[in-house]
Scaffold this active site. Structure first.
Site, PDB file in Angstrom:
ATOM      1  N   ASP A 220      20.776   2.340   7.829  1.00 44.08           N
ATOM      2  CA  ASP A 220      22.172   2.004   8.119  1.00 44.08           C
ATOM      3  C   ASP A 220      22.235   0.516   8.468  1.00 44.08           C
ATOM      4  O   ASP A 220      21.249  -0.210   8.261  1.00 44.08           O
ATOM      5  CB  ASP A 220      22.757   2.928   9.209  1.00 44.08           C
ATOM      6  CG  ASP A 220      22.092   2.719  10.567  1.00 44.08           C
ATOM      7  OD1 ASP A 220      21.295   1.764  10.718  1.00 44.08           O
ATOM      8  OD2 ASP A 220      22.371   3.505  11.485  1.00 44.08           O
TER       9      ASP A 220
ATOM     10  N   ARG B  38      22.619 -14.642   3.087  1.00 51.93           N
ATOM     11  CA  ARG B  38      22.081 -13.281   2.954  1.00 51.93           C
ATOM     12  C   ARG B  38      22.952 -12.392   2.056  1.00 51.93           C
ATOM     13  O   ARG B  38      22.464 -11.668   1.194  1.00 51.93           O
ATOM     14  CB  ARG B  38      21.958 -12.657   4.347  1.00 51.93           C
ATOM     15  CG  ARG B  38      21.313 -11.292   4.361  1.00 51.93           C
ATOM     16  CD  ARG B  38      21.215 -10.740   5.765  1.00 51.93           C
ATOM     17  NE  ARG B  38      20.500 -11.625   6.664  1.00 51.93           N
ATOM     18  CZ  ARG B  38      19.173 -11.739   6.720  1.00 51.93           C
ATOM     19  NH1 ARG B  38      18.426 -11.011   5.937  1.00 51.93           N
ATOM     20  NH2 ARG B  38      18.608 -12.570   7.558  1.00 51.93           N
TER      21      ARG B  38
ATOM     22  N   MET C  73      10.469  -7.035   4.335  1.00 51.66           N
ATOM     23  CA  MET C  73      10.651  -7.699   5.618  1.00 51.66           C
ATOM     24  C   MET C  73      11.875  -8.599   5.660  1.00 51.66           C
ATOM     25  O   MET C  73      11.802  -9.757   6.078  1.00 51.66           O
ATOM     26  CB  MET C  73       9.376  -8.486   5.980  1.00 51.66           C
ATOM     27  CG  MET C  73       8.175  -7.588   6.166  1.00 51.66           C
ATOM     28  SD  MET C  73       8.531  -6.131   7.175  1.00 51.66           S
ATOM     29  CE  MET C  73       7.049  -5.997   8.136  1.00 51.66           C
ATOM     30  N   ARG C  74      12.989  -8.052   5.218  1.00 48.56           N
ATOM     31  CA  ARG C  74      14.256  -8.776   5.332  1.00 48.56           C
ATOM     32  C   ARG C  74      15.302  -7.786   5.810  1.00 48.56           C
ATOM     33  O   ARG C  74      15.293  -6.630   5.386  1.00 48.56           O
ATOM     34  CB  ARG C  74      14.702  -9.279   3.949  1.00 48.56           C
ATOM     35  CG  ARG C  74      14.304 -10.675   3.598  1.00 48.56           C
ATOM     36  CD  ARG C  74      14.793 -10.986   2.195  1.00 48.56           C
ATOM     37  NE  ARG C  74      16.224 -11.274   2.155  1.00 48.56           N
ATOM     38  CZ  ARG C  74      16.743 -12.483   2.332  1.00 48.56           C
ATOM     39  NH1 ARG C  74      15.958 -13.512   2.554  1.00 48.56           N
ATOM     40  NH2 ARG C  74      18.039 -12.673   2.270  1.00 48.56           N
TER      41      ARG C  74
ATOM     42  N   ASN D 259      13.705   3.915   4.453  1.00 49.19           N
ATOM     43  CA  ASN D 259      12.716   2.939   4.919  1.00 49.19           C
ATOM     44  C   ASN D 259      11.581   3.669   5.625  1.00 49.19           C
ATOM     45  O   ASN D 259      11.787   4.731   6.203  1.00 49.19           O
ATOM     46  CB  ASN D 259      13.386   1.971   5.906  1.00 49.19           C
ATOM     47  CG  ASN D 259      12.426   0.939   6.465  1.00 49.19           C
ATOM     48  OD1 ASN D 259      11.627   0.353   5.728  1.00 49.19           O
ATOM     49  ND2 ASN D 259      12.466   0.702   7.764  1.00 49.19           N
TER      50      ASN D 259
ATOM     51  N   GLU E  75       1.372   7.115   6.959  1.00 38.55           N
ATOM     52  CA  GLU E  75       2.500   6.609   6.158  1.00 38.55           C
ATOM     53  C   GLU E  75       2.316   6.989   4.695  1.00 38.55           C
ATOM     54  O   GLU E  75       3.252   7.413   4.023  1.00 38.55           O
ATOM     55  CB  GLU E  75       2.598   5.076   6.265  1.00 38.55           C
ATOM     56  CG  GLU E  75       3.004   4.556   7.629  1.00 38.55           C
ATOM     57  CD  GLU E  75       3.190   3.043   7.630  1.00 38.55           C
ATOM     58  OE1 GLU E  75       3.768   2.488   6.686  1.00 38.55           O
ATOM     59  OE2 GLU E  75       2.742   2.385   8.595  1.00 38.55           O
TER      60      GLU E  75
ATOM     61  N   SER F 248       0.835  -1.211   0.000  1.00 40.42           N
ATOM     62  CA  SER F 248       0.000   0.000   0.000  1.00 40.42           C
ATOM     63  C   SER F 248       0.870   1.261   0.000  1.00 40.42           C
ATOM     64  O   SER F 248       0.495   2.283  -0.573  1.00 40.42           O
ATOM     65  CB  SER F 248      -0.987   0.008   1.172  1.00 40.42           C
ATOM     66  OG  SER F 248      -0.326   0.218   2.395  1.00 40.42           O
TER      67      SER F 248
ATOM     68  N   HIS G  76       8.794   3.106   8.683  1.00 34.79           N
ATOM     69  CA  HIS G  76       8.575   2.222   9.830  1.00 34.79           C
ATOM     70  C   HIS G  76       7.375   2.734  10.629  1.00 34.79           C
ATOM     71  O   HIS G  76       7.253   3.933  10.869  1.00 34.79           O
ATOM     72  CB  HIS G  76       9.831   2.188  10.707  1.00 34.79           C
ATOM     73  CG  HIS G  76       9.701   1.274  11.878  1.00 34.79           C
ATOM     74  ND1 HIS G  76       9.798  -0.098  11.756  1.00 34.79           N
ATOM     75  CD2 HIS G  76       9.420   1.517  13.181  1.00 34.79           C
ATOM     76  CE1 HIS G  76       9.609  -0.655  12.941  1.00 34.79           C
ATOM     77  NE2 HIS G  76       9.369   0.314  13.830  1.00 34.79           N
TER      78      HIS G  76
ATOM     79  N   LEU H  68      18.812  -6.202   5.703  1.00 33.51           N
ATOM     80  CA  LEU H  68      19.805  -6.068   4.645  1.00 33.51           C
ATOM     81  C   LEU H  68      21.208  -6.149   5.247  1.00 33.51           C
ATOM     82  O   LEU H  68      21.465  -5.586   6.310  1.00 33.51           O
ATOM     83  CB  LEU H  68      19.616  -4.734   3.926  1.00 33.51           C
ATOM     84  CG  LEU H  68      18.294  -4.621   3.158  1.00 33.51           C
ATOM     85  CD1 LEU H  68      18.011  -3.175   2.794  1.00 33.51           C
ATOM     86  CD2 LEU H  68      18.316  -5.505   1.911  1.00 33.51           C
TER      87      LEU H  68
HETATM   88  C1  GAR Z   1       3.843  -0.680   6.747  1.00 31.41           C
HETATM   89  O1  GAR Z   1       3.078  -0.391   7.884  1.00 31.41           O
HETATM   90  C2  GAR Z   1       5.310  -0.391   6.998  1.00 31.41           C
HETATM   91  O2  GAR Z   1       5.515   0.742   7.801  1.00 31.41           O
HETATM   92  C3  GAR Z   1       5.715  -1.639   7.711  1.00 31.41           C
HETATM   93  O3  GAR Z   1       5.062  -2.684   7.016  1.00 31.41           O
HETATM   94  C4  GAR Z   1       3.858  -2.187   6.468  1.00 31.41           C
HETATM   95  C5  GAR Z   1       3.840  -2.491   4.995  1.00 31.41           C
HETATM   96  O4  GAR Z   1       2.593  -2.171   4.451  1.00 31.41           O
HETATM   97  N1  GAR Z   1       7.121  -1.824   7.721  1.00 31.41           N
HETATM   98  C6  GAR Z   1       7.778  -2.344   8.739  1.00 31.41           C
HETATM   99  O5  GAR Z   1       7.236  -2.757   9.748  1.00 31.41           O
HETATM  100  C7  GAR Z   1       9.285  -2.427   8.555  1.00 31.41           C
HETATM  101  N2  GAR Z   1       9.922  -2.748   9.773  1.00 31.41           N
HETATM  102  P1  GAR Z   1       2.398  -2.053   2.887  1.00 31.41           P
HETATM  103  O6  GAR Z   1       2.980  -3.337   2.275  1.00 31.41           O
HETATM  104  O7  GAR Z   1       0.921  -1.970   2.689  1.00 31.41           O
HETATM  105  O8  GAR Z   1       3.126  -0.826   2.411  1.00 31.41           O
END
Ligand code: GAR
Length: 204
Positions: free
Chosen positions: A140, A64, A89-90, A106, A173, A12, A108, A92
């Site tokens: 980082d 990795r 969700m990996r 990123n 976001e 999203s 968060h 780096l």
């Molecule tokens: C989002 O809430 C993003 O902030 C989070 O995953 C979701 C992805 O949603 N990211 C993390 O938690 C990273 N540590 P999306 O696939 O709908 O963009």
């Protein structure tokens, strides 16, 4: 500015970036979407909007670093200026982060440095904070520890569930990420040590 988005799931945030680009507001072109999950909705969204999509299966690589090397080679070949992690969700590897030094950002779902890592919204609820939010930061070698570019604050209500809180954060976001990409594309984001300054005027 050429950008690549890396996403593992729903995408999203990717969609918010695409929408902003299509409205001519992003000042940048999303040239590729990369994922470690074949069935990521993010890849489908990319295809729908004519953006090149890459599925890079982690199982095909021994570790990795080798995986990250392959991802990095693709990104270099397509010549990207900025890499946006959007629900990627990996973790780096340090090598990857150094290879694209200060060119990875990123998003968060918490007000970092509070609640890094997984399930940030649940961490915030469990802790009992009254406000949380979202953060866009440079990446980082640590987990969600890089210099903070921008944040948005969201209230936490007594009757919130992980779902209701996540939805309230996600709304912010979707506003924040395109704004930050635009600021970077305009040359207005200046990194000084671990502090980030946002210039008022566009730098060309
Ligand atoms: C989002 O809430 C993003 O902030 C989070 O995953 C979701 C992805 O949603 N990211 C993390 O938690 C990273 N540590 P999306 O696939 O709908 O963009």
């Amino acid at each position: 500015m050429r950008i690549a988005v890396m996403a593992s799931g729903r995408g999203s945030n990717l969609q918010a970036l695409i929408d902003s680009m299509e409205k001519g507001e992003l000042c940048a072109e999303i040239v590729a979407v990369l994922s470690n999950k074949e069935d990521a909705l993010a890849l489908e969204r990319a295809r729908k909007h004519g953006i090149k999509d890459y599925f890079i299966p982690p199982e095909r690589y021994p570790d990795r670093e080798t995986y990250d090397m392959a991802v990095g080679d693709i990104l270099e070949k397509i010549n990207v200026d900025l890499i946006c992690l959007a629900g990627f969700m990996r973790i780096l590897s340090e090598k990857f982060v150094n290879r694209f030094h200060n060119r990875i950002i990123n998003i968060h779902p918490s007000l970092l440095p509070a609640f890094p890592g997984l399930n940030a919204q649940k961490q915030a609820l469990d802790y009992g904070v009254k406000y949380t939010g979202c953060t866009v930061h440079f990446v980082d070698a640590g987990v969600d520890t890089g210099p903070i570019i921008a944040q948005r604050v969201v209230p936490v209500y007594d009757d919130d569930t992980v779902e209701s809180l996540s939805a309230r954060i996600l709304e912010q976001e979707h506003r924040l990420y395109p704004q930050v990409v635009r600021l970077i594309a305009q040359g207005r984001v200046v990194l000084q040590g671990r502090k980030v300054r946002i210039l008022k005027e566009e730098v060309r």
